[in-house]
Design a protein around this motif. Structure first.
Motif, short mmCIF file in Angstrom:
data_model
loop_
_atom_site.label_atom_id
_atom_site.label_comp_id
_atom_site.label_asym_id
_atom_site.label_seq_id
_atom_site.Cartn_x
_atom_site.Cartn_y
_atom_site.Cartn_z
N ARG A 74 0.83 -1.21 0.00
CA ARG A 74 0.00 0.00 0.00
C ARG A 74 0.86 1.26 0.00
O ARG A 74 0.50 2.26 -0.62
CB ARG A 74 -0.96 0.00 1.19
N THR B 151 -4.94 -5.39 -9.72
CA THR B 151 -6.18 -5.19 -8.97
C THR B 151 -6.47 -6.46 -8.18
O THR B 151 -7.20 -7.33 -8.63
CB THR B 151 -7.35 -4.90 -9.94
N TYR C 214 -7.97 -7.34 -2.22
CA TYR C 214 -7.93 -6.43 -1.08
C TYR C 214 -7.12 -5.17 -1.31
O TYR C 214 -6.73 -4.50 -0.38
CB TYR C 214 -7.43 -7.16 0.17
N GLY C 215 -6.86 -4.87 -2.58
CA GLY C 215 -6.17 -3.63 -2.87
C GLY C 215 -5.12 -3.75 -3.95
O GLY C 215 -4.86 -4.84 -4.48
N SER D 80 -5.32 -0.24 3.23
CA SER D 80 -6.13 -0.97 2.25
C SER D 80 -7.55 -0.42 2.20
O SER D 80 -8.11 -0.21 1.12
CB SER D 80 -6.19 -2.46 2.58
N ARG D 81 -8.13 -0.18 3.37
CA ARG D 81 -9.50 0.36 3.40
C ARG D 81 -9.56 1.71 2.69
O ARG D 81 -10.49 1.99 1.93
CB ARG D 81 -9.99 0.49 4.84
N LEU E 277 -7.48 2.86 0.33
CA LEU E 277 -7.17 2.75 -1.10
C LEU E 277 -8.24 2.00 -1.89
O LEU E 277 -8.26 2.08 -3.12
CB LEU E 277 -5.81 2.09 -1.30
N CYS E 278 -9.11 1.30 -1.18
CA CYS E 278 -10.19 0.56 -1.85
C CYS E 278 -11.52 1.28 -1.74
O CYS E 278 -12.58 0.69 -1.99
CB CYS E 278 -10.30 -0.85 -1.25
N TRP F 72 -8.34 1.85 -7.64
CA TRP F 72 -8.51 0.40 -7.45
C TRP F 72 -9.96 0.01 -7.67
O TRP F 72 -10.26 -0.97 -8.36
CB TRP F 72 -8.06 -0.01 -6.04
N TYR G 155 -8.13 9.02 -1.16
CA TYR G 155 -7.38 8.82 0.07
C TYR G 155 -6.74 10.10 0.60
O TYR G 155 -6.20 10.12 1.71
CB TYR G 155 -6.28 7.77 -0.15
#
Length: 154
Positions: free
Chosen positions: A25, A49, A52-53, A113-114, A116-117, A123, A145
């Protein structure tokens, strides 16, 4: 690998544990912010992709055996000593690196991750379209983000 090694050297210097998820990340954020800062691409390899990210296959391949544990080894090319980027010789990267490090050093890979997703992230656009690779243009435009990480620039 040299940029990933630079992240790991910085983390070691500040005693910040970095596992593979956090490294992936951080690498994405460096690439995205570098694109915003310079208009260029930091890596020749595109981010994939994953469920989870975003991830670089080369980074996963190099450090996958650490799993969720902090990474304690630098990558090296066959027959060579591990290398890191000398940031003082790369002003654009040095600026981005300092900003991204300040925004991420105390965050977990799961938290990154949360972020960026998030909906409408680069993503998410690739994931929703079932694309294997994240479009670098979408990464350059991704601002989802920025506010949570304090990376917004005027």
């Amino acid at each position: 690998m040299d940029v990933a090694n630079t992240v790991l050297v910085q983390a070691n210097y500040f005693s910040v544990p970095v596992n593979l998820l956090k490294l992936q990340r951080t690498m994405y954020l460096l690439a995205s912010e570098f694109s915003k800062e310079t208009g260029g691409e930091l890596f020749a390899e595109q981010f994939e992709t994953w469920k989870y990210g975003p991830a670089l296959l080369s980074v996963d391949t190099k450090w996958s055996w650490f799993k969720d544990q902090p990474i304690t080894k630098l990558a090296h090319h066959a027959g060579e000593e591990p290398k890191a980027v000398i940031l003082s010789k790369h002003h654009g990267l040095a600026t981005v690196f300092a900003r991204v490090w300040a925004a991420t050093w105390d965050r977990s890979g799961m938290e990154l991750s949360r972020l960026l997703c998030a909906q409408d992230s680069a993503w998410d656009k690739a994931f929703q379209a079932d694309r294997r690779l994240i479009d670098p243009k979408d990464m350059a435009m991704d601002r989802t983000y920025c506010v949570p990480l304090g990376l917004c620039r005027t």
